[in-house]
Design an enzyme around this catalytic site. Structure first.
Site, PDB file in Angstrom:
ATOM      1  N   GLN A 211       0.927  -8.937  -9.719  1.00  0.00           N
ATOM      2  CA  GLN A 211      -0.073  -9.909 -10.181  1.00  0.00           C
ATOM      3  C   GLN A 211      -1.317  -9.900  -9.285  1.00  0.00           C
ATOM      4  OE1 GLN A 211       3.158 -10.559  -9.699  1.00  0.00           O
ATOM      5  NE2 GLN A 211       3.994 -11.896 -11.277  1.00  0.00           N
TER       6      GLN A 211
ATOM      7  N   ASP B 148       4.955 -22.810  -7.009  1.00  0.00           N
ATOM      8  CA  ASP B 148       5.663 -22.977  -8.279  1.00  0.00           C
ATOM      9  C   ASP B 148       6.456 -24.275  -8.318  1.00  0.00           C
ATOM     10  OD1 ASP B 148       5.152 -19.924  -8.152  1.00  0.00           O
ATOM     11  OD2 ASP B 148       5.599 -20.398 -10.239  1.00  0.00           O
TER      12      ASP B 148
ATOM     13  N   ARG C 162       1.610 -16.849 -17.417  1.00  0.00           N
ATOM     14  CA  ARG C 162       2.383 -17.197 -16.231  1.00  0.00           C
ATOM     15  C   ARG C 162       1.494 -18.014 -15.303  1.00  0.00           C
ATOM     16  NH1 ARG C 162      -1.248 -15.530 -13.436  1.00  0.00           N
ATOM     17  NH2 ARG C 162       0.045 -15.823 -11.612  1.00  0.00           N
ATOM     18  N   GLY C 163       2.036 -18.404 -14.181  1.00  0.00           N
ATOM     19  CA  GLY C 163       1.301 -19.268 -13.250  1.00  0.00           C
ATOM     20  C   GLY C 163       1.769 -20.687 -13.480  1.00  0.00           C
ATOM     21  N   ALA C 164       2.172 -21.346 -12.394  1.00  0.00           N
ATOM     22  CA  ALA C 164       2.804 -22.659 -12.529  1.00  0.00           C
ATOM     23  C   ALA C 164       1.971 -23.649 -13.353  1.00  0.00           C
ATOM     24  CB  ALA C 164       3.127 -23.211 -11.147  1.00  0.00           C
TER      25      ALA C 164
END
Lengths: 355, 355
Positions: A203, A244, A53-55
């Site tokens: 997170q 994001d 995950r993470g943009a």
């Protein structure tokens, strides 16, 4: 397939022997477990379930997923191949709707295929693999540039609040918001980070504290609802978050709770910075109101990692994964091409057009 | 000693056959389990570990704990008895420092003993038991008065945000903030509650949703960091919370996250109400800055109920159980004697002096 052997360096995503190696981030901080992925179905679920995950990392993840999705294609002609490619790309795009970087990565792969449409399909496949590797490599460089730009904003002794994880684990190996912190530390600025735990998926508690400790940055974990009290007690000098998606006017979609932080920062006169690569900008969207917000499973709120229930069964829940911070609450956006301040349409345009 | 038999009516605390019956709130919502307590040591831990909690309930809990603490006293003379009583009272007071109601309950018991100091110790003990029962009974009446006053502020169709649990479980059987909601529902106002889960101990997720569902009030659970986004999207008409202590100038100490809500409410022009009995007011303290804030165990943040860890071991944590909301962010305080609006020193004085 998974192996738990220690790697020398944390790397969120990489190609090894034609297989994709990613850290299973849902296992952290308990276990540093790498997944070895060789098919699209597994990769799709890894993205959807936020194992990766993470943009910025999603740009690379999307591109790599394309490679996994088309490499077994039996198409001989470009048009047939392109049909399969489009199907694969649409499927990957359905995994996470908010982070634009995923679509940015997918689009880059499609463009590369189109650009090379006169070449044999086998060759195009090679080019796409190479492109996915280029995206991975570029991300590292971009993060370092963002970090250097952002570090100019940080003073010795600053106490910095952050939410979610915009660090190594959200990118390839340095981070955006946390990259700024790593660079500041490298420059000898003695800083302290307050990490919001970031419900529901935690997170901040699981990933940010884990990587900050690994990088020997002083970190204190707080529950999301403690930030206001810290600000009021003059414990916070700056807020830095990732993004994001950034709309053309500078409005930012980021992890749920970011807008909350921005309002609090405004109220307490604390600078609020967003660190994001230009791949997070979506110029097709005029304002943040146009950004689609992913609604996730209510089980994420009702229990901790689908295990221990924390509320009665069948209680109503809303679970938006992101919120929108309007640009007038953002002091500046830190990009690889420089600092956008104030974070408005004209300044964004100016930065993008810089050589 | 515990039994799990169903009782007809939820009652947070009551005397039965010389034993104290309390709901073990740490087991909710999974289990409705009553504890049967016959000694001070167990009751002290029940308060400290928040098996019973909520400011108004702590007044009764403190008073009942006094009875448990002195009923086996062998003192024959008042002065000897008073020494033991003072020791017991100081000990109970050390369990939770912020909610003033605990001290209010203790003080009432001491005063009652002093007032009857000429009577035999055996008689004083009986009087103290009676006094603890009176406090329990009065709380019910006071909550109903608060509810009726507060319901005047609620319109049909209101969407009301609340934090922590200021309901049946925080009082004897009706609640303060949630009492206002129950009364509004009784008056046919079709309302919906948004309950903040309230990290770290999740009283909103575990207790508020549980009792609202039991009382057939529409409730939606959210993570604490989602409130800002809901407000921005015009989903919240009013905020109502309880209070653990109110200073003479109207500043309010309440569950951590309350100040966050108040800042958000101000920013979005949403009325922010506090519902509290006069026993929560501490006129000895000029402002909220004088209210002691309980710091709790870091384990509450690092794991879920001391079971599943959610962050690396040994990470720094701060865990203040409460924060201070300044009176200028509070639209009104709802008391059993009427509504204090604005919530300032002069208006508080006026309300207190009402017959």
């Amino acid at each position: 397939m998974a192996y738990t052997g220690r790697l020398r360096k944390v790397k969120t995503i990489s190609w090894q022997n034609n297989k994709l190696i990613i850290i299973d981030q849902t296992r952290l901080p308990g276990q540093l477990r790498y997944l070895c992925i060789d098919n699209l179905k597994t990769m799709f679920m890894a993205i959807k379930e936020m194992k990766i995950r993470g943009a910025p990392a999603l740009a690379a993840a999307g591109a790599c997923a394309v490679v996994l999705g088309i490499r077994k294609s039996k198409a001989k002609k470009y048009l047939d191949f392109k049909k399969e490619l489009d199907k694969v790309v649409a499927h990957i795009g359905s995994s996470r709707p908010t982070a634009v970087n995923l679509f940015w990565g997918l689009e880059r792969m499609v463009k590369q295929a189109q650009y090379n449409s006169n070449k044999p399909v086998k060759k195009i496949k090679e080019i796409l693999l190479k492109e996915s590797k280029a995206i991975i490599q570029e991300d590292s460089l971009i993060c370092r540039k963002i970090a250097r730009e952002g570090a100019r904003l940080i003073k010795k002794g600053d106490n910095i609040l952050t939410i979610c994880n915009a660090g190594i684990l959200a990118t390839i190996d340095y981070g955006t918001a946390l990259g700024v912190i790593y660079e500041s530390k490298k420059q000898g600025k003695n800083i302290r980070v307050f990490a919001c735990e970031t419900r529901p998926l935690l997170q901040g508690a699981r990933l940010t504290t884990w990587e900050l400790k690994k990088m020997r940055v002083k970190v204190t974990l707080i529950c999301d609802n403690m930030a206001a009290s810290l600000m009021e007690n003059k414990k916070i000098d700056k807020v830095i978050t990732g993004a994001d998606r950034v709309a053309a006017n500078g409005d930012v979609a980021n992890k749920i709770g970011t807008y909350n932080m921005a309002v609090l920062a405004k109220f307490h006169n604390i600078p609020f910075y967003v660190a994001a690569p230009l791949s997070s900008f979506d110029f097709k969207l005029k304002t943040g109101k146009d950004i689609p917000i992913e609604q996730r499973d209510k089980k994420e709120v009702l229990s901790l990692f689908f295990k221990q229930p924390i509320a009665p069964k069948n209680v109503n829940v809303i679970n938006p994964a992101f919120d929108i911070t309007p640009h007038n609450l953002i002091t500046a956006i830190i990009t690889e091409k420089g600092i956008v301040r104030p974070a408005d349409k004209a300044n964004i345009k100016r930065i993008v057009n810089l050589k």
